[in-house]
Scaffold this active site. Structure first.
Site, PDB file in Angstrom:
ATOM      1  N   THR A  44     -44.213  30.539   6.274  1.00  0.00           N
ATOM      2  CA  THR A  44     -44.337  31.382   5.080  1.00  0.00           C
ATOM      3  C   THR A  44     -45.572  31.056   4.277  1.00  0.00           C
ATOM      4  OG1 THR A  44     -41.985  31.753   4.894  1.00  0.00           O
ATOM      5  CG2 THR A  44     -43.226  31.896   2.854  1.00  0.00           C
ATOM      6  N   TYR A  58     -40.613  39.212   4.420  1.00  0.00           N
ATOM      7  CA  TYR A  58     -42.063  39.267   4.628  1.00  0.00           C
ATOM      8  C   TYR A  58     -42.344  38.803   6.064  1.00  0.00           C
ATOM      9  CZ  TYR A  58     -40.944  34.455   3.715  1.00  0.00           C
ATOM     10  OH  TYR A  58     -40.327  33.230   3.760  1.00  0.00           O
ATOM     11  N   THR A 124     -40.791  26.528   6.694  1.00  0.00           N
ATOM     12  CA  THR A 124     -39.819  25.609   6.085  1.00  0.00           C
ATOM     13  C   THR A 124     -38.537  25.503   6.893  1.00  0.00           C
ATOM     14  OG1 THR A 124     -38.920  27.412   4.750  1.00  0.00           O
ATOM     15  CG2 THR A 124     -40.668  26.053   3.754  1.00  0.00           C
ATOM     16  N   ASP A 125     -38.289  26.470   7.789  1.00  0.00           N
ATOM     17  CA  ASP A 125     -37.001  26.460   8.499  1.00  0.00           C
ATOM     18  C   ASP A 125     -36.795  25.201   9.334  1.00  0.00           C
ATOM     19  OD1 ASP A 125     -36.604  30.046   9.214  1.00  0.00           O
ATOM     20  OD2 ASP A 125     -36.551  28.858   7.364  1.00  0.00           O
ATOM     21  N   LYS A 197     -33.832  21.105   3.968  1.00  0.00           N
ATOM     22  CA  LYS A 197     -33.917  22.411   3.301  1.00  0.00           C
ATOM     23  C   LYS A 197     -32.499  22.758   2.860  1.00  0.00           C
ATOM     24  CE  LYS A 197     -35.545  27.189   3.912  1.00  0.00           C
ATOM     25  NZ  LYS A 197     -36.288  28.131   4.800  1.00  0.00           N
ATOM     26  N   GLU A 318     -13.359   8.210  12.549  1.00  0.00           N
ATOM     27  CA  GLU A 318     -12.474   9.305  12.979  1.00  0.00           C
ATOM     28  C   GLU A 318     -12.245   9.325  14.487  1.00  0.00           C
ATOM     29  OE1 GLU A 318     -11.133  10.778   9.485  1.00  0.00           O
ATOM     30  OE2 GLU A 318     -10.631  11.448  11.519  1.00  0.00           O
TER      31      GLU A 318
HETATM   32  N1  DGL Z   1     -39.637  32.099   9.437  1.00  0.00           N
HETATM   33  C1  DGL Z   1     -39.519  30.987   8.515  1.00  0.00           C
HETATM   34  C2  DGL Z   1     -40.364  29.806   8.999  1.00  0.00           C
HETATM   35  O1  DGL Z   1     -41.454  30.033   9.525  1.00  0.00           O
HETATM   36  C3  DGL Z   1     -39.969  31.376   7.152  1.00  0.00           C
HETATM   37  C4  DGL Z   1     -39.541  30.373   6.159  1.00  0.00           C
HETATM   38  C5  DGL Z   1     -40.701  29.610   5.571  1.00  0.00           C
HETATM   39  O2  DGL Z   1     -41.686  29.259   6.245  1.00  0.00           O
HETATM   40  O3  DGL Z   1     -40.557  29.285   4.400  1.00  0.00           O
HETATM   41  O4  DGL Z   1     -39.902  28.659   8.830  1.00  0.00           O
END
Ligand code: DGL
Length: 361
Positions: A44, A58, A124-125, A197, A318
């Site tokens: 992103t 986006y 971020t993913d 995240k 457990e």
């Molecule tokens: N498709 C996600 C990624 O590339 C978008 C999220 C992001 O980068 O914040 O991780």
């Protein structure tokens, strides 16, 4: 200065001398700026949306590293910056092969005397996963900082530019040396091992809920308040320099009414390790436990983790790990336990040695 020269000439020479000394000091200051290489992978932070109010829906990975750098001219005040476009992907598409290529590139660059630190721009993913993989495979104390953005650069109050500025000044800082791979977003500094995240879309998504962030970046300066107690980078035993693949390790998720189908399919497909992200403290449903035992008997290494997100996954809590010959994930999330188990399996399949690694890293 001779006293028979006209005053005007004396003043001109004095002014020239002063300017030369000033330029010299600026040049000296410019020489003192650290050399930071930005490795861009997409995400992103390199995304673009249809309008200034588009903060979801986006397109990620559309803007190149040179454009990212040009968009933040202030970077030149904190470091001598170079950019490399290593990938251009949305990070849900990150693979083991990307990680191996990235780790090798990082280690090559950090071995160079003219590179003082590295910033990796990333979606971020899976940012937390790449960060942890590098935390275990980078062979340098020099700063490596991962940075992303929760909003594309086209959005109102985009967080990418300030996140990138902060990440570069952090990577240029001597205070960041020896701290392990760092994650910097939202003015915060997190450890690769413990950050995750935590929100699908808000700029404060990256958190280290209970173990805590390492520090802040404020007013163009990093402030550290803690350091990780776990081994990383130069103290890690993993060497990926000659690897072209990594052992297949998959994750199965625990939930009410779960059955063994997914687990059996992954084992049949050749998984060398399974992370069981169980409910609570890693509880094993009666419908799944026999399949885990059978997988172990086939030589698959089983790690018990939790889907909960915080806390210690207690060995022999457990489930009787001693009897089942399973490994407990300690405080690692399932996705990070997968990374450690993959790297562990490049060195050993001995579950006692692997368990010790989960208490070490
Ligand atoms: N498709 C996600 C990624 O590339 C978008 C999220 C992001 O980068 O914040 O991780």
């Amino acid at each position: 200065m001779s006293h028979n020269l006209p005053d005007r000439l004396v003043r001109t020479v004095q002014t020239l001398l002063a300017c030369t000394m000033l330029l010299g000091s600026y040049a000296g200051a410019a020489e003192k700026l650290a050399n930071v290489t930005i490795l861009a992978t997409g995400g992103t932070i390199a995304g673009s949306g249809a309008s200034a109010t588009t903060t979801v829906g986006y397109t990620a990975a559309t803007v190149g590293v040179d454009t990212l750098i040009k968009a933040v001219p202030e970077l030149s005040n904190v470091a001598q910056v170079k950019g490399e476009q290593v990938f251009q992907i949305a990070s849900e598409n990150m693979t083991n092969e990307h990680w191996l290529a990235l780790a090798k590139r990082v280690n090559t660059l950090l071995a160079q005397a003219d590179v003082d630190g590295i910033v990796i721009t990333h979606g971020t993913d899976t940012l937390e996963e790449t960060a942890y993989f590098l935390d275990l495979t980078v062979k340098s104390k020099k700063p490596v900082v991962l940075v992303g953005a929760m909003r594309p650069g086209t959005a109102l109050s985009a967080d990418g530019p300030i996140n990138l500025y902060n990440a570069v000044l952090l990577a240029a800082s001597r205070d960041a040396v020896g701290k392990g791979v760092l994650v910097a977003l939202n003015d915060q500094i997190h450890s690769a091992r413990d950050v995750s995240k935590t929100n699908t879309s808000t700029p404060d998504s990256f958190k280290t809920p209970e173990l805590g962030l390492l520090g802040y970046i404020q007013g163009g300066k990093p402030y550290f308040y803690r350091a990780s107690t776990r081994k990383h980078t130069v103290d890690a035993e993993f060497d990926v320099s000659k690897l072209t693949t990594l052992p297949q390790v998959d994750i199965v998720y625990g939930y009410a009414n779960v059955g063994p189908v997914a687990l059996n399919a992954l084992v049949a497909a050749g998984a060398k390790g399974i992370i069981h992200a169980g409910v609570g403290d890693g509880s094993l449903a009666a419908t799944v436990k026999p399949a885990l035992v059978a997988a172990r008997k086939q030589g698959v290494v089983i790690v018990r983790a939790s889907r909960v997100g915080q806390g210690i996954l207690a060995r022999n809590g457990e489930a009787n790990d001693d009897e089942l010959d399973f490994v407990a994930a300690d405080t690692l999330s399932a996705q990070k336990a997968r990374i450690l188990l993959m790297l562990a399996l490049t060195k050993t399949s001995d579950t006692k040695a692997i368990q010790q690694m989960f208490y070490t890293y």
